[in-house]
Design an enzyme around this catalytic site. Structure first.
Site, PDB file in Angstrom:
ATOM      1  N   ARG A 141       0.837  -1.204   0.000  1.00 40.33           N
ATOM      2  CA  ARG A 141       0.000   0.000   0.000  1.00 40.33           C
ATOM      3  C   ARG A 141       0.869   1.251   0.000  1.00 40.33           C
ATOM      4  NH1 ARG A 141      -4.415   0.800   4.647  1.00 40.33           N
ATOM      5  NH2 ARG A 141      -2.538   1.213   5.869  1.00 40.33           N
ATOM      6  N   ARG A 167      10.904  26.826  -1.509  1.00 41.67           N
ATOM      7  CA  ARG A 167       9.450  26.702  -1.596  1.00 41.67           C
ATOM      8  C   ARG A 167       8.929  27.000  -3.006  1.00 41.67           C
ATOM      9  NH1 ARG A 167       4.724  29.319  -1.540  1.00 41.67           N
ATOM     10  NH2 ARG A 167       2.977  28.197  -0.623  1.00 41.67           N
ATOM     11  N   HIS A 215       5.642  25.117  -5.548  1.00 42.16           N
ATOM     12  CA  HIS A 215       4.684  24.013  -5.576  1.00 42.16           C
ATOM     13  C   HIS A 215       5.168  22.844  -6.431  1.00 42.16           C
ATOM     14  CE1 HIS A 215       2.216  27.091  -3.806  1.00 42.16           C
ATOM     15  NE2 HIS A 215       1.208  26.259  -3.643  1.00 42.16           N
ATOM     16  N   GLU A 255     -16.044   5.918   4.348  1.00 40.98           N
ATOM     17  CA  GLU A 255     -15.260   5.308   5.437  1.00 40.98           C
ATOM     18  C   GLU A 255     -15.391   6.185   6.680  1.00 40.98           C
ATOM     19  OE1 GLU A 255     -11.032   5.313   4.499  1.00 40.98           O
ATOM     20  OE2 GLU A 255     -11.196   7.223   3.440  1.00 40.98           O
ATOM     21  N   LEU A 271      -9.597   4.813   1.737  1.00 39.24           N
ATOM     22  CA  LEU A 271      -8.309   4.157   1.919  1.00 39.24           C
ATOM     23  C   LEU A 271      -8.531   2.642   1.935  1.00 39.24           C
ATOM     24  CD1 LEU A 271      -5.278   4.909   2.582  1.00 39.24           C
ATOM     25  CD2 LEU A 271      -5.829   3.969   4.823  1.00 39.24           C
TER      26      LEU A 271
END
Ligand code: PDD
Length: 284
Positions: free
Chosen positions: A50, A98, A100, A179, A203
């Site tokens: 996962r 910094r 994106h 969920e 998830l």
């Protein structure tokens, strides 16, 4: 407490990460939580699979192969006291100016592993079950990635706490169950266990898989399909699963009893099956 950070084992007090880490600045990273029973990681291979899915989802190369991960995790287990632990793995896109967009050229990822004592739910909680509230699932469309950017989940869980509840049950589009804020949710109706499908909106829980495997192996009727909001409210039982909570009965929803307000027959079947399975896996 000994942690692992970028190739070294050290006391947690000695660990330092730059304020320019993209995990700190953007929440640009993924994580895993792996339970450890009697010093053995539960379903390590599945958790690492996962993790790979999450890393692929954010286009971050895996810093370690399975053998290396196994070595790091076993060393952390060895260096920490409790017999039962939960491991927290955290990988970010590293430290960069910094911006994106991904750093170009790429920088080394930040790799962090922490061990905490694992305290599974006490007998009183297993007997009483927990209270939950339903809230609108307002998260993004890649909930299958175990992203460290958990602000939506934090706000949803806090809404539950402010309603005096243990967990928020998330309803998407005012129509169907996805969920919990940090768990998977099952519905029980007329003896059948209903589970939402593993898609981009939830998830894919490792505990969720174990529960469905146990249902299949023990002739417990079960279906994986969309579960409507109405079905959640009409449930005979509701169950919650996660690596740290294992399996719990939800006995109150939005202030009203679920079924007769007590943990039901499906919980009474699945909880001991889970405990037995756990012990058998650990003996192997
Ligand atoms: N959370 N869904 C969400 C949103 C979760 O955060 C979790 C687990 C689960 C259950 O997955 P698993 O059975 O693999 O633990 C489902 C962990 C425990 C956490 O964030 O601490």
């Amino acid at each position: 407490m000994t942690i692992y950070l970028n190739g070294a084992f050290m006391p947690i007090e000695a660990a330092r990460v730059s304020v320019l880490d993209r995990g700190f600045i953007f929440g640009d990273g993924v994580y895993e939580v792996i339970p450890v029973y009697s010093r053995r990681a539960f379903r390590m291979a599945e958790h690492l699979k996962r993790l790979q899915h999450s890393l692929d989802g954010i286009k971050l190369p895996n810093p370690h192969n399975e053998r290396e991960w196994t070595g790091i995790l076993n060393e952390i287990i060895k260096r920490n006291e409790p017999e039962d632990q939960y491991l927290y793995l955290h990988i970010t896109r590293g430290v960069a100016k910094r911006d994106h967009a991904f750093p170009n050229p790429p920088v080394p990822p930040t790799v962090f592993v922490l061990s905490n004592p694992l305290t599974t739910p006490p007998p009183e909680l297993l007997a009483s079950g927990i209270a939950c509230v339903t809230v609108q699932d307002n998260r993004w469309l890649r909930c299958d990635i175990k992203s460290i950017a958990l602000l939506p989940n934090v706000l949803l869980r806090q809404a539950a706490v402010e309603a005096g509840c243990a967990e928020a049950i998330l309803i998407r589009d005012d129509a169907f169950l996805t969920e919990g804020a940090a768990s998977n949710i099952f519905v029980v109706k007329n003896g059948t266990l209903l589970a939402p499908p593993k898609d981009n909106l939830m998830l894919p829980g490792i505990t969720y898989d174990v529960i469905l495997e146990l249902a299949a192996a023990n002739n417990i009727p079960h279906k994986v399909r969309r579960v409507t909001k109405t079905e959640v409210f009409d449930a005979d039982e509701l169950l919650l699963t996660s690596s740290t909570k294992e399996v719990l009965a939800i006995t109150t929803l939005d202030g009203k009893p679920v079924g007769n307000g007590k943990p039901g027959a499906m919980f009474a079947k699945l909880h001991p099956l889970y405990q037995t399975f756990k012990r058998e896996v650990m003996r192997k």
